[in-house]
Motif scaffolding. Sequence first.
Motif, mmCIF file in Angstrom:
data_model
loop_
_atom_site.group_PDB
_atom_site.id
_atom_site.type_symbol
_atom_site.label_atom_id
_atom_site.label_comp_id
_atom_site.label_asym_id
_atom_site.label_seq_id
_atom_site.Cartn_x
_atom_site.Cartn_y
_atom_site.Cartn_z
ATOM 1 N N LEU A 30 0.720 -1.332 -0.231
ATOM 2 C CA LEU A 30 -0.309 -0.053 -0.177
ATOM 3 C C LEU A 30 0.643 1.805 0.231
ATOM 4 C CD1 LEU A 30 -2.828 -1.148 2.657
ATOM 5 C CD2 LEU A 30 -3.086 -0.768 -0.251
ATOM 6 N N ALA A 31 2.077 1.090 0.058
ATOM 7 C CA ALA A 31 3.390 2.323 -0.207
ATOM 8 C C ALA A 31 3.039 2.781 -1.134
ATOM 9 C CB ALA A 31 4.252 1.906 0.556
ATOM 10 N N ASP A 32 2.524 2.168 -2.294
ATOM 11 C CA ASP A 32 2.780 3.107 -3.631
ATOM 12 C C ASP A 32 1.461 3.828 -4.284
ATOM 13 O OD1 ASP A 32 3.786 2.057 -6.091
ATOM 14 O OD2 ASP A 32 2.111 2.209 -6.597
ATOM 15 N N ARG A 33 2.059 4.995 -4.480
ATOM 16 C CA ARG A 33 1.024 5.868 -4.945
ATOM 17 C C ARG A 33 -0.920 4.801 -5.492
ATOM 18 N NH1 ARG A 33 -1.626 9.257 -7.780
ATOM 19 N NH2 ARG A 33 -2.813 11.276 -7.255
ATOM 20 N N THR A 34 -0.250 4.788 -6.706
ATOM 21 C CA THR A 34 -0.817 4.316 -8.046
ATOM 22 C C THR A 34 -1.882 2.822 -6.684
ATOM 23 O OG1 THR A 34 0.408 4.140 -9.577
ATOM 24 C CG2 THR A 34 -1.336 3.062 -9.995
ATOM 25 N N ARG A 35 -1.134 1.863 -6.137
ATOM 26 C CA ARG A 35 -1.627 0.696 -5.449
ATOM 27 C C ARG A 35 -2.920 1.287 -5.003
ATOM 28 N NH1 ARG A 35 2.934 -1.848 -6.192
ATOM 29 N NH2 ARG A 35 3.878 -1.310 -4.641
ATOM 30 N N LEU A 36 -2.804 2.638 -3.181
ATOM 31 C CA LEU A 36 -3.190 2.935 -2.761
ATOM 32 C C LEU A 36 -4.638 3.443 -3.328
ATOM 33 C CD1 LEU A 36 -3.102 3.207 0.186
ATOM 34 C CD2 LEU A 36 -2.606 5.698 -0.020
ATOM 35 N N ALA A 37 -3.980 3.914 -4.803
ATOM 36 C CA ALA A 37 -5.670 5.021 -5.365
ATOM 37 C C ALA A 37 -6.155 4.210 -5.152
ATOM 38 C CB ALA A 37 -4.952 5.864 -6.017
ATOM 39 N N LEU A 38 -6.077 2.712 -6.594
ATOM 40 C CA LEU A 38 -6.240 1.204 -6.605
ATOM 41 C C LEU A 38 -7.601 0.933 -5.196
ATOM 42 C CD1 LEU A 38 -3.903 -0.568 -8.893
ATOM 43 C CD2 LEU A 38 -5.888 1.528 -9.739
#
Length: 116
Positions: A30-38
């Motif tokens: 979840l520390a990745d911006r794109t994955r968190l946005a998804l």
Amino acid sequence: MSSGTRPAGAQDSQVRSDRLEVAASVLALLADRTRLALMERLGRGEADVTTLTEACGAARPSVSQHLAKLRLAGLVTTRKDGRRVVYALRHGHLRRLVDEAMNVADHEIGSLPPHD
């Protein structure tokens, strides 16, 4: 020594260690911006790749790669709807985790006071 013959304290320690390892893995994903946005978008309900691409503003190939990582980690599920693949969060704990992370961000950005 099998897990059935380990002292209770050792079993508790191993369970705690396993829990920390899995929790750290989830947080790392979840520390990745794109994955968190998804994950944030999926917290509002199921969505296909086109919807998710629009929601997070990343290129479609990138979104597909991030979704594959989330799926491989068991954080999202898929189902077919005709020719579309529809993604969903695996369970509500993930939605609440993402919601809380976003709440922390709101407090940081808005200089809001801490609370329980």
